[in-house]
Design an enzyme around this catalytic site. Sequence first.
Site, PDB file in Angstrom:
ATOM      1  N   ASP A 497       0.852  -1.191   0.000  1.00  0.00           N
ATOM      2  CA  ASP A 497       0.000   0.000   0.000  1.00  0.00           C
ATOM      3  C   ASP A 497       0.891   1.244   0.000  1.00  0.00           C
ATOM      4  O   ASP A 497       2.115   1.145   0.196  1.00  0.00           O
ATOM      5  CB  ASP A 497      -0.874  -0.076   1.270  1.00  0.00           C
ATOM      6  N   GLU A 500       2.670   4.918  -4.077  1.00  0.00           N
ATOM      7  CA  GLU A 500       2.684   5.858  -5.227  1.00  0.00           C
ATOM      8  C   GLU A 500       4.026   6.552  -5.380  1.00  0.00           C
ATOM      9  O   GLU A 500       4.376   6.873  -6.525  1.00  0.00           O
ATOM     10  CB  GLU A 500       1.565   6.887  -5.048  1.00  0.00           C
ATOM     11  N   ASP A 573      -8.970   4.247  -1.895  1.00  0.00           N
ATOM     12  CA  ASP A 573      -9.877   4.744  -0.849  1.00  0.00           C
ATOM     13  C   ASP A 573     -11.173   5.327  -1.401  1.00  0.00           C
ATOM     14  O   ASP A 573     -11.364   6.538  -1.448  1.00  0.00           O
ATOM     15  CB  ASP A 573      -9.143   5.787  -0.009  1.00  0.00           C
TER      16      ASP A 573
HETATM   17  C1  NOJ Z   1      -4.525   3.419   2.647  1.00  0.00           C
HETATM   18  C2  NOJ Z   1      -5.192   2.271   1.963  1.00  0.00           C
HETATM   19  O1  NOJ Z   1      -5.778   2.679   0.768  1.00  0.00           O
HETATM   20  C3  NOJ Z   1      -6.189   1.639   2.895  1.00  0.00           C
HETATM   21  O2  NOJ Z   1      -6.807   0.552   2.258  1.00  0.00           O
HETATM   22  C4  NOJ Z   1      -5.504   1.204   4.165  1.00  0.00           C
HETATM   23  O3  NOJ Z   1      -6.442   0.682   5.055  1.00  0.00           O
HETATM   24  C5  NOJ Z   1      -4.805   2.395   4.814  1.00  0.00           C
HETATM   25  N1  NOJ Z   1      -3.895   2.979   3.881  1.00  0.00           N
HETATM   26  C6  NOJ Z   1      -4.047   2.007   6.083  1.00  0.00           C
HETATM   27  O4  NOJ Z   1      -3.059   1.109   5.799  1.00  0.00           O
END
Ligand code: NOJ
Length: 899
Positions: A497, A500, A573
């Site tokens: 995660d 980017e 998200d």
């Molecule tokens: C951002 C991610 O997109 C999300 O899915 C995750 O729960 C949070 N970071 C925390 O790791």
Amino acid sequence: FQDEAVDKSIFKDCNKIGFYRRQKLLPRKNTYRTLLNSLTSGKDSTKFQIINEVNKVPFLAEVCEIEGNIFRFKINEMAPLKPRYEVSDVLIQKPVTKRLTQCSGDTGTLVLKDDSGHLKFCITANPFKIDLFSEEKPLLSMSQLYFEHLQKLPKHRPSTESEEDVSTDPYQESQDDLGLWKETFGKFVDIKANGPSSIGLDFSLHGFEHLYGIPQHAETHQLKNTGDAEAYRLYNLDVYGYKLHDKLGIYGSIPYLLAHKIDRTVGIFWLNASETLVEINTQPTVEHKLSPKGSVLAKQKVRAQTDVRWMSESGIIDVFLLMGPTPAAVFKQYSILTGTQALPPLFSLGYHQCRWNYDDEQDVKAVDAGFDDHDIPYDVIWLDIEHTEGKRYFTWDKKKFPNPKRMQELIKSKKRKVVVISDPHIKVDPMYSLYSQAKDKGYFVKNSKGGDFEGICWPGASSYLDFTNPKVREWYSGLLAFSEYQGSTDILFVWNDMNEPSVFRGPEQTMEKNAIHYGNWEHRDLHNIYGFYQQMATAEGLIQRSKGEERPFVLTRSFFAGSQKYGAVWTGDNVSEWGYLKISIPMLLTLSVTGIPFCGADVGGFVGDPEPELLVRWYQAGAYQPFFRGHATMNTKRREPWLFGEEYTKLIREAIKERYGLLPFWYSLFYHAHVASEPVMRPLWVEFPKELETFGVEDEYMLGSALLIHPVTEPKVTMVDVFLPGSEEVWYDFRTFVRWEGARSLKVPITLDRIPVFQGGSVVPMKTAVGRSTGWMTHLPYELRVALDTKGSSRGELYLDDGHSFQYLHQKQFLHRKFSFCDGVLSSSCADENGHYHSECIVEKVLILGINKQPSSVTASSSDGTEKQVAFTYFSKTAVLHLENLSLNVVADWEIHVK
Ligand code: NOJ
């Protein structure tokens, strides 16, 4: 730091991007001239020079044909001040090239043609232009080159920052910030050591008005005209709760688009990893009425055309033209370049349960038991960042997870898996061995002053592993070895995660463009491919820890062209609102046609609390999308499927069970994606490329070429308008078996317990029952849903292997079966003689849909000569024939005769 992840005011619109302003605002004079007499033909390519008439900077252009009906066109500076970045590791092999032959053209032009003579490149000298003809018809043109050459900082640079080349232009003089040597955004200043370096090229697609691709945006599947408004931006950014219908780049980028018309599909793959902008302008087909000649009103048809302008901040022009001619051919061509979807382990096609966070071992146990108690299948429980010791990846919080192995043993005993998160930022903490090791080895990205880059992320001050360095990747892969990763076991898989990369308080929440990577490249040059490299290293690590035996599973948020080789992608998200459920369809379709079949969106929406109706609708949609994971952010209410009362639990259970019932079908589709480059989730235009009405359909899609899915994406719906494509298709309601002819719209009455699903003429393999996870379903019998087409026949396939290892590849331990129904005979035969796999599994049940009259007898015969009567029931009202208690081995050849 949670609040810092949420600030949306920090992103640029196009007008704040220097190279966009330069390429847009400066007058567009095509000052590039092809030096036709410089042309040389080598074994692999044809080369020629182009010169910028204004400043006399020379460029080298190279064109070649790649086996498979692909053309590659490259332009670089002849003698750049220093090398310009060229993307490596995306093409899976050195392309096998074919020579183009030169044939005569008019004065001032030069013509190259391919082997077959069907395709011709016509190069115009002044100004530079290339037209591509297919069967003498213009298909595509490239013109309006833009190429900023690298320079030394002029000694006496005028304070207005104007570049000498363009300073004579009055318009330019009024621009005080074209971001040539320095670009400011809020408090951020980007210093460009070698000045502006952007590139651009215009394409005209003749006769095309439907374009798709260039993810990732929260936008429609069909690309929109950008006009003078925002261009589509390809720049990997962490945008929490991203806005709908926005051209801002989010999380991942694939600089590849497809253009489609009734008789042709082509693709343009712009291989560049720097920030990229794409403008699209379509002039649709119009009919002009000419002045009357006599009594007849003459009409003139002006063909559609779409102009596409690609602009990138740095690197070279390296573009692949995929000549199709069909959607399937373009998919194949793209996979020749970037590879196909890795075959996922079977468990990863089941349902995944995630949350930020499952708090501790007790919580994990309770959630796991909850699924069993409520008779809901699931395969994987996920652990987000809180499972670690202070966001130090590869560690465990000792209080919450005192015994991770014990926890995994429990999960393993349920034939389930665990996925843990591992982000690319590493907490600055000399006591954290990962940090100190990476620091000592020089494995972090550097800042412009040469020290380790530091930014803020979940752990606070962090440095970022430089995954573009092969040594770093090798080391990182090694961290996944069981001996290195304490508390890990063979059921633990990984989630990458924030790659980017996300840098809180950084420009646009990411890394400064002048940070320095391995090989002395600026972050600017390779920003969009950073996350790709992390997933690559993670997948490799998982393979290595099993000594090359087991298939990995890695989910990544950031991606680039070719990420399909390493695992799955999700759309980040999203929000618990109906609009986000709705946009998940076009977003996933776009990923699917750009080579990423294994994709999904957080079920339920990540941000916020979904009302139960929305949650149910999301499960029903997610069950028919490739990657199926429920996820929710911190501070949201708990939303495990059984928390909304029995009525809703039942609905969610049914949705998840539908997914599990169709596992053989899903797995077979993924095998196809893996070996034949076909997307799993397909827009209707891919399956019905000659039917104009399908080109803009975004609210429904196909799974393979068999099922048509129309998720419900609005509240309180009682009726859904479904479009059934195909004038020669028939469609069967997957639940009621009611039969409909294609090429029509249908009003389907709907209740909360279902979404419209239809089966076209095809054989769909299913399981007769579901288990608690995929692991419990190995031996369960099969059911075949045989839906007859207009000719009364039907075809389908089944792929089968151990579901987890590479033996399908190395030892050819797999089964690929084909089923066909024709003239009253359903036969099962081998689709690939190379594969061998033993299975005791049987086909127990067959449903034949669309049989018009009651048969007098049904017999089954096996290849060993045995023949037996089959008990059957015929339902005349629905025209369905049920064959039960069949007991036909799934591995064997057999026939069922319906008389
Ligand atoms: C951002 C991610 O997109 C999300 O899915 C995750 O729960 C949070 N970071 C925390 O790791």
